[in-house]
Scaffold this motif. Structure first.
Motif, PDB file in Angstrom:
ATOM      1  N   GLN A   1       0.797  -0.990  -0.016  1.00 26.11           N
ATOM      2  CA  GLN A   1       0.107   0.094  -0.046  1.00 26.11           C
ATOM      3  C   GLN A   1       0.927   1.388   0.027  1.00 26.11           C
ATOM      4  O   GLN A   1       0.558   2.248  -0.616  1.00 26.11           O
TER       5      GLN A   1
ATOM      6  N   LYS B   1       3.618   1.530  -1.196  1.00 30.65           N
ATOM      7  CA  LYS B   1       4.608   1.809  -2.575  1.00 30.65           C
ATOM      8  C   LYS B   1       3.435   2.320  -3.570  1.00 30.65           C
ATOM      9  O   LYS B   1       3.841   3.072  -4.313  1.00 30.65           O
ATOM     10  N   GLN B   2       2.151   2.183  -3.544  1.00 27.72           N
ATOM     11  CA  GLN B   2       1.385   2.568  -4.151  1.00 27.72           C
ATOM     12  C   GLN B   2       0.892   4.064  -3.990  1.00 27.72           C
ATOM     13  O   GLN B   2       0.950   5.063  -4.633  1.00 27.72           O
ATOM     14  N   GLU B   3       1.035   4.385  -2.387  1.00 32.64           N
ATOM     15  CA  GLU B   3       0.973   5.763  -2.090  1.00 32.64           C
ATOM     16  C   GLU B   3       2.257   6.640  -2.670  1.00 32.64           C
ATOM     17  O   GLU B   3       1.914   7.814  -2.860  1.00 32.64           O
ATOM     18  N   GLN B   4       3.267   6.028  -2.662  1.00 33.42           N
ATOM     19  CA  GLN B   4       4.711   6.822  -3.069  1.00 33.42           C
ATOM     20  C   GLN B   4       4.294   7.097  -4.444  1.00 33.42           C
ATOM     21  O   GLN B   4       4.655   8.337  -4.882  1.00 33.42           O
ATOM     22  N   VAL B   5       3.703   6.096  -5.493  1.00 33.51           N
ATOM     23  CA  VAL B   5       3.926   6.487  -7.040  1.00 33.51           C
ATOM     24  C   VAL B   5       2.727   7.351  -7.072  1.00 33.51           C
ATOM     25  O   VAL B   5       2.957   8.366  -7.951  1.00 33.51           O
ATOM     26  N   ARG B   6       1.527   7.235  -6.356  1.00 34.66           N
ATOM     27  CA  ARG B   6       0.473   8.286  -6.684  1.00 34.66           C
ATOM     28  C   ARG B   6       1.023   9.527  -6.068  1.00 34.66           C
ATOM     29  O   ARG B   6       0.811  10.735  -6.785  1.00 34.66           O
ATOM     30  N   GLN B   7       1.667   9.885  -4.903  1.00 34.16           N
ATOM     31  CA  GLN B   7       2.317  11.145  -4.446  1.00 34.16           C
ATOM     32  C   GLN B   7       3.198  11.638  -5.422  1.00 34.16           C
ATOM     33  O   GLN B   7       3.278  13.020  -5.925  1.00 34.16           O
TER      34      GLN B   7
ATOM     35  N   ASN C   1       3.536  10.953  -8.775  1.00 35.92           N
ATOM     36  CA  ASN C   1       2.645  11.561  -9.971  1.00 35.92           C
ATOM     37  C   ASN C   1       1.947  12.891  -9.881  1.00 35.92           C
ATOM     38  O   ASN C   1       1.841  13.677 -10.712  1.00 35.92           O
ATOM     39  N   HIS C   2       1.538  13.003  -8.588  1.00 34.13           N
ATOM     40  CA  HIS C   2       0.643  14.085  -8.403  1.00 34.13           C
ATOM     41  C   HIS C   2       1.484  15.560  -8.279  1.00 34.13           C
ATOM     42  O   HIS C   2       1.275  16.547  -8.857  1.00 34.13           O
TER      43      HIS C   2
ATOM     44  N   LYS D   1      11.521  10.839 -14.494  1.00 36.09           N
ATOM     45  CA  LYS D   1      10.821   9.921 -13.807  1.00 36.09           C
ATOM     46  C   LYS D   1      11.596   9.308 -12.871  1.00 36.09           C
ATOM     47  O   LYS D   1      12.997   9.407 -12.872  1.00 36.09           O
TER      48      LYS D   1
END
Length: 340
Positions: free
Chosen positions: A128, A130-136, A138-139, A153
């Motif tokens: 979870q 790792k997913q938050e890291q990617v979303r943050q 990208n934001h 990237k």
């Protein structure tokens, strides 16, 4: 199964629908229980088979029901769907679960112990994060792109370049945007710090766990992949052989065969997507340096890459790694490279 009663439970947050079938498949009764009433009711029943879907809270309830003397079976929800009759409601779902248990063809999910759930908890929380890291990340990149600033990237490039962007005075960023970006960057740093703690904790547990240490002896498997594999496969005894484990993870070809004509497509991609992705990532790391090794496994995957291409070689190697992991978990063996 004889005349043994089968009780199917359709679990929900506050209530549970239950339906019972006898040995001939005839419905005996159906009832709805509040959470606090279910276990006392089952304690008054004669030993029987209690079937549930393997969903949230099912493993805890299964352990409680097992202590009452009943035989518990957990089934994947998508396999139970085929047994549903009529329209969908709680009673029909409970009857479908009971019928699936009575049929006897479905492979049940092993009931997890508290220790196994704790091991899986670290893996789930790290996933979870790792997913938050990617979303943050990208934001933050999207906010900068709206202002004409495009960063490379990767989280490393973001950590290196974003402080420079915030300090530059002539890049057109307003004070409001700088404050918003700084807050988003601080949240990203908090996520990375917490993620590093999970990595250290998995590494520490791996050093204290003989099973995960033996898994780490495999090529392409570190503390994270070993923890993910162990949390997904458990002791591996629910599978008869290694191919069953790789098939459950979706690493075997998908069949569309009929009339004696065998047609194989791409991999089926069944099972847990995260576990499959971690094993494939490990296989990609192995293939990157396989030409430097001289054992049979690395020579095989190099030849396969030359004849079938990179992606098929990675998938085939991931399939083989899952089979090797099953031998280590189910039979207690160690990985020993075979000479070329």
């Amino acid at each position: 199964m004889g005349n043994r009663i089968v009780i199917g439970l359709d679990l929900a947050k506050q209530s549970t629908a239950a339906a019972a079938l006898d040995g001939q498949g005839r419905e005996q009764w159906r009832r709805t229980f509040r959470r606090q009433k279910l276990l006392p009711f089952l304690a008054r029943q004669a030993p029987c088979i209690v079937a549930m879907e393997a969903c949230a809270g099912a493993h805890y309830l299964a352990r409680q029901v097992d202590r009452l003397g009943h035989h518990v079976r957990l089934y994947p929800p998508k396999h139970v769907k085929a047994y549903q009759r009529g329209q969908k409601n709680d009673y029909n779902d409970a009857l479908a679960i009971a019928e699936a248990a009575q049929h006897g063809r479905l492979r049940s999910v092993p009931v997890k112990t508290v220790e196994q759930q704790d091991e899986g908890l670290l893996v789930q929380q790290r996933r979870q994060l790792k997913q938050e890291q990617v979303r943050q990340g990208n934001h933050i990149r999207a906010l900068l792109a709206e202002r004409g600033l495009v960063l490379p990237k990767g989280v490393a490039a973001l950590r290196r370049r974003l402080p420079e962007v915030l300090e530059e005075g002539d890049n057109g960023l307003t004070p409001l945007v700088r404050r918003v970006l700084n807050g988003a960057y601080q949240r990203l740093l908090t996520i990375l710090e917490e993620l590093a703690w999970y990595d250290r904790e998995l590494e520490r547990q791996t050093q204290q766990d003989d099973v995960r240490q033996r898994l780490c002896e495999m090529p392409g498997v570190g503390a994270v992949v070993a923890s993910v594999l162990k949390a997904w496969m458990g002791d591996g005894r629910q599978f008869r052989r290694g191919r069953d484990a790789s098939a459950a993870l979706g690493l075997v070809p998908c069949q569309h065969s009929t009339g004696g004509r065998q047609v194989l497509g791409g991999i089926s991609k069944r099972g847990d997507r995260y576990t499959r992705s971690q094993v494939i990532n490990g296989a990609q790391a192995v293939l990157l340096y396989a030409h430097r090794k001289d054992d049979a496994l690395h020579r095989w995957v190099v030849r396969l890459q030359a004849t079938r291409g990179h992606n098929k070689a990675v998938t085939a190697l991931a399939n083989k790694l899952v089979r090797i992991a099953w031998v280590i978990l189910a039979r207690g063996e160690r990985y020993s490279p075979r000479p070329a």
